[in-house]
Design an enzyme around this catalytic site. Structure first.
Site, PDB file in Angstrom:
ATOM      1  CB  ILE A  14      -0.979   0.036   1.194  1.00 37.94           C
ATOM      2  CG1 ILE A  14      -0.245  -0.232   2.508  1.00 37.94           C
ATOM      3  CG2 ILE A  14      -2.105  -0.966   0.988  1.00 37.94           C
ATOM      4  CD1 ILE A  14      -1.145  -0.118   3.732  1.00 37.94           C
ATOM      5  N   GLY A  42      11.181   5.493   2.079  1.00 39.83           N
ATOM      6  CA  GLY A  42      12.631   5.367   2.123  1.00 39.83           C
ATOM      7  C   GLY A  42      13.052   4.130   2.889  1.00 39.83           C
ATOM      8  CE  LYS A  86       7.989   2.558   8.441  1.00 37.09           C
ATOM      9  NZ  LYS A  86       7.831   3.999   8.562  1.00 37.09           N
ATOM     10  CG  ASP A 146      10.045  13.282   6.284  1.00 38.22           C
ATOM     11  OD1 ASP A 146      10.170  12.110   5.879  1.00 38.22           O
ATOM     12  OD2 ASP A 146       9.962  14.252   5.503  1.00 38.22           O
TER      13      ASP A 146
END
Ligand SMILES: *[C@@H]1O[C@H](CO)[C@@H](O)[C@H](O)[C@H]1NC(C)=O
Ligand SMILES: *[C@@H]1O[C@H](CO)[C@@H](O)[C@H](O)[C@H]1NC(C)=O
Ligand SMILES: *[C@@H]1O[C@H](CO)[C@@H](O)[C@H](O)[C@H]1NC(C)=O
Ligand SMILES: *[C@@H]1O[C@H](CO)[C@@H](O)[C@H](O)[C@H]1NC(C)=O
Ligand SMILES: *[C@@H]1O[C@H](CO)[C@@H](O)[C@H](O)[C@H]1NC(C)=O
Ligand SMILES: *[C@@H]1O[C@H](CO)[C@@H](O)[C@H](O)[C@H]1NC(C)=O
Ligand SMILES: CC(=O)N[C@H]1CO[C@H](CO)[C@@H](O)[C@@H]1O
Length: 833
Positions: free
Chosen positions: A495, A499, A517, A613
């Site tokens: 999905i 990085g 992840k 970020d």
């Protein structure tokens, strides 16, 4: 407007060039001098004036200088057969009619002269503003040094100072020629770390290499700016991995893009391409060019591309590296040229040497996507040294006013630039060093507790791993469990890709949906990010932060298991996908949710946590469009109480990066506020924060948005799908908030708490207007609504940590630092309008 008509003029000129095959650009300043010669010399159709009959606009101040010439049977190129020998500090001064970039070209060849031993000459050369050559000793063969200088005054003084024991300097020929203003822009991208670089406009540059990939040498007569482009063969590390392709007639130029003056068609129309060697054992390889450079300074690297190889658009996808780092990842040239093939584009990068021994390498390599055919091209390359050190000397021509002030200013400026460069370098080195000294193998993260093979997500089947210091780390899953949940990491369940690695959808044994992840075990950066994320997310629980359910560190795996966010990223709801349009209220609510999450990060624990970020791709929406902040891999714990900032290498995403953070490498919460300001603009305008396909002034959303905000016309660039539905009052509040977030200096930016309050207020204004205009009753209602929230805030302020630790509480639970008096003063002001 001026630029437009200038471009038009350029266009007409290049069109004319096509017809009459004369040069496309007429330089306003065009000094060509054959130094030491008593006659004019014509080279490639250009007349170099005799040094003894110079126009009044050139003043030579050269006490005791003499002309020397090579022997009659010299075979060296015409310009290298005479020289002016200087035995004291001397200068050539040129009147400049149009400020801006100029090429200053200096020709040197120490031929055997009867009266002087030119080989013994050692000297420095500078302009009144910039050092050009220091302790320079010309080599044994003819050489031209080309500098590109942005001249700002009405004259240029080139000063030669002999420095060796021989007390000699000399020069064979000189050029001072205007260059089109748009040849070198002000900005580029840094490679390590990735980020924006600004300030090229004033930067003196020295051309080190100018190469025509896959094509022939291009000489001054074939280049509108009289440049020389060398063939690339001698720079290729392994020439047999590449092929040359030529299709010069196909080259096209797009409006606002490179012109013939950027590089001739012979450069754009030829390229070096990855060879088609699919028959060999490893069909995927890089093609690398390597250049000798000095290790210390920074270089501007310009890469020229033009897809003359593809049969159809959007088929060519490849990677470009500078050293071992991505310069352009998964580059799709068609997307830069609005889909047209054979269209010239270039990209600029700022980098140091990529190898401490003084090498700079550039590679192209195949896309990581196995479905894309291995291919890649490069058409041209320029490497320009950014001069940042050295001193300037000026021999002022007699009769001209002393320009000491200007010189001192220039030296101070040069020192500032040098300091900046040193900082850049140090930090570049530090990164290199730290990478070098990191262990190559991935050490399992120190978590105590046995691994079990049963699975759970909040149930009792997992293992609650714990570390001595940081408390619970949440569940530690077995690899088997995660593997099963993701259907063996089924590629069709991916999905997202970041990085750190790919993100898969997963379903745990108890039917809980999760996002998994999976990091790349080879990535050292990944390891650090993995740890950071586990540590932070295990400590932080908040309704507006994506929760970590558990992790798996079995073997070399680095896997994080999160709550599943059904609606994906905020970004995907703004553009680039076909999700239904979000209304202005929904967008405001999403921004408010994200602001709450960030506010909690900044203030919810003893030490502020800086996300680093913040971007629309890191704000996720759940099934009810509730926004949560994700991806804490880059997060840093904020400053200790006695400090005001954290010094750190710049990380983050291009387009969102706080310019102050970039300048000073000092991280504060205000860097997140800046990035969040960019997100707010993105939400308003629904376009990418950097869109290189747009006209130059529109490329950077933050700049573009601020331009309109400054004019008070932000409404002009609101997402067309919101047309008419954004209440002017709400937009004004929103615009003011964005503007404050994007202040140049962190101190001028509001805290996340203030941003949150202002967004709440913008939402109230929107709701009030939507629910029947700003009648008295409605205003009162909305004030009543706000007051209720303010009371919640006051309650929340008493124990932010406690509330933060409990995800079920939510709501306006984290406005601890919004002062009541401020809330009311703003309300009262608004009522008065
Ligand atoms: C060298 O210089 C002398 C006088 O300046 C000139 O007469 C002569 O032609 C020059 N020789 C060459 C080879 O140019
Ligand atoms: C000229 O100078 C160079 C460098 O100092 C020296 O090596 C060379 O011998 C000299 N040549 C003559 C003819 O004196
Ligand atoms: C030259 O520098 C000045 C500032 O000193 C800047 O305004 C101008 O745009 C620059 N010109 C070019 C062509 O970069
Ligand atoms: C290509 O270059 C590599 C490395 O230099 C060499 O091992 C290989 O034999 C070369 N292949 C051909 C076909 O020349
Ligand atoms: C490369 O080779 C493969 C098979 O040998 C062929 O199908 C493909 O068309 C070739 N590609 C190019 C660009 O020549
Ligand atoms: C190409 O070079 C980059 C940078 O050194 C490297 O990361 C990558 O693995 C290389 N790709 C191939 C296919 O060799
Ligand atoms: C690019 C460039 O001009 N480099 C010069 C910068 O100044 C130093 C010191 O004067 C010289 O050594 C470099 O050659």
């Amino acid at each position: 407007m001026a630029i437009k008509s200038y471009e038009l003029a350029l266009f007409l000129l290049s069109a004319a060039c096509f017809l009459c095959s004369c040069k496309g650009y007429t330089p306003p300043d065009n000094y060509l001098i054959d130094c030491g010669s008593s006659a004019n010399t014509v080279v490639d159709g250009r007349t170099f004036l005799s040094d003894s009959s110079l126009p009044s606009t050139v003043t030579v101040t050269a006490p005791g200088s003499v002309f020397v010439n090579a022997s009659q049977n010299s075979v060296s190129p015409a310009l290298y057969r005479t020289a002016r020998v200087l035995s004291a500090p001397s200068s050539y001064s040129f009147a400049i009619t149009k400020p801006g970039r100029h090429f200053v070209r200096l020709y040197f060849f120490p031929f055997a002269a009867q009266s002087h031993n030119l080989s013994a000459a050692t000297f420095s050369v500078s302009t009144q503003d910039a050092p050009l050559l220091g302790g320079f000793r010309p080599g044994a063969s003819p050489a031209m040094k080309e500098f590109s200088l942005n001249l700002t005054g009405d004259s240029l003084i080139v000063t030669f100072v002999p420095s060796g024991p021989a007390g000699l300097a000399f020069v064979n020929a000189m050029e001072v020629v205007s260059v089109p203003d748009d040849l070198i822009g002000d900005t580029a991208q840094t490679v390590i770390p990735k980020g924006p670089y600004a300030g090229l406009a004033e930067q003196p540059l020295e051309t080190i290499y100018r190469v025509n990939m896959g094509g022939p040498m291009v000489g001054p007569s074939q280049d509108t700016l009289s440049r020389t482009w060398l063939p690339d063969k001698s720079f290729l590390l392994n020439a047999n991995l590449s092929t040359s392709v030529a299709n010069v007639n196909a080259v096209q130029h797009m409006q606002g893009g490179p012109t013939q003056d950027t590089a001739p068609d012979t450069v754009y129309g030829t390229c070096t391409r990855l060879a088609n060697v699919s028959t060999t054992a490893s069909p995927r390889f890089n093609v690398t060019w390597q250049f000798d450079v000095d290790a210390a300074p920074l270089y501007l690297v310009r890469l020229h591309f033009c897809d003359i190889v593809s049969q159809a658009s959007y088929n060519l996808l490849f990677n470009v590296y500078i050293g071992n780092s991505f310069a352009l990842q998964e580059l799709d040239l068609s997307s830069l040229t609005l889909g047209s093939l054979a269209t010239a584009v270039y990209r600029d990068f700022v980098t140091g040497a990529t190898d401490p021994s003084g090498k700079l390498s550039v590679s192209i390599g195949p896309s990581a996507d196995p479905n894309v055919m291995a291919d890649g091209i490069l058409n041209g390359l320029e490497i320009m040294r950014m001069n940042t050190t050295g001193s300037v000397s000026v021999v002022t021509p007699p009769g001209s006013r002393s320009k000491l002030g200007a010189t001192v200013g220039a030296v101070v400026g040069a020192v500032a630039v040098a300091v900046l460069a040193v900082l850049l370098l140090l930090w570049f080195r530090r990164r290199k060093l730290s990478r070098k000294y990191q262990s190559k193998t991935w050490l399992p993260f120190s978590v105590t507790g046995a691994t079990t093979h049963s699975v759970g997500s909040g149930g009792s089947n997992g293992t609650a791993g714990a570390s001595g210091q940081n408390g619970s780390f949440g569940y530690r899953f077995s690899f088997a469990a995660v593997n099963e949940a993701t259907n063996s990491f089924d590629e069709s369940w991916v999905i997202g890709v970041g990085g750190f690695g790919k993100v898969y959808k997963g379903v745990m044994a108890d039917e809980t949906q999760v996002a998994v992840k999976r990091g790349n075990p080879k990535s050292q950066q990944g390891l650090n990010e993995f740890r950071t994320e586990i540590e932070l997310l295990s400590r932080l629980r908040h309704r507006h932060l994506v929760s970590l359910i558990g992790f798996c560190d079995e073997g070399n795996e680095m896997i994080l298991v999160y709550e599943y966010m059904e609606k994906g990223t905020l970004k995907s709801h703004l553009y680039g996908s076909d999700f239904p349009n979000l209304s202005w209220r929904q967008r405001l609510e999403a921004c408010i949710g994200a602001a709450r999450g960030l506010h909690y990060l900044h203030t919810g624990s003893a030490k502020a946590i800086i996300h680093r970020d913040v971007k629309s791709a890191n704000i996720l929406l759940d099934g009810n469009l509730l926004a949560k902040v994700a991806d804490f891999g880059l997060s840093k714990t904020g400053p200790e109480l006695d400090q005001t900032h954290v010094s750190t290498a710049v990380k983050g995403s291009f387009g969102y990066l706080d310019p102050e953070y970039f300048r000073r490498q000092q991280l504060t919460e205000k860097s997140d506020v800046y990035s969040f300001g960019v997100v707010l603009l993105e939400v308003l305008c629904a376009r990418p924060v950097i869109d290189p396909t747009l006209p130059r002034e529109m490329v950077n959303l933050a700049e573009w948005g601020m331009k309109w905000q400054a004019r008070g016309e932000l409404d002009q660039i609101v997402d067309a799908r919101l047309a008419g539905s954004v209440q002017p009052e709400s937009l004004r509040k929103f615009g003011e908030t964005v503007e404050k977030c994007l202040s140049d200096y962190g101190v001028d930016r509001p805290s996340m708490g203030d941003v949150l309050w202002n967004l709440e207020y913008a939402l109230q204004l929107q709701q009030a207007a939507e629910e029947g205009g700003a009648s008295g009753a409605n205003s009162i209602n909305s004030i009543a609504g706000l007051s209720a929230q303010v009371q919640n805030m006051a309650a929340a302020a008493e124990s932010p940590l406690l509330l933060g630790a409990s995800p079920v509480l939510g709501g306006a639970d984290d406005l601890s630092d919004v002062s009541m008096s401020r809330v009311f003063s703003q309300l009262i002001k608004s009522e008065g309008r």
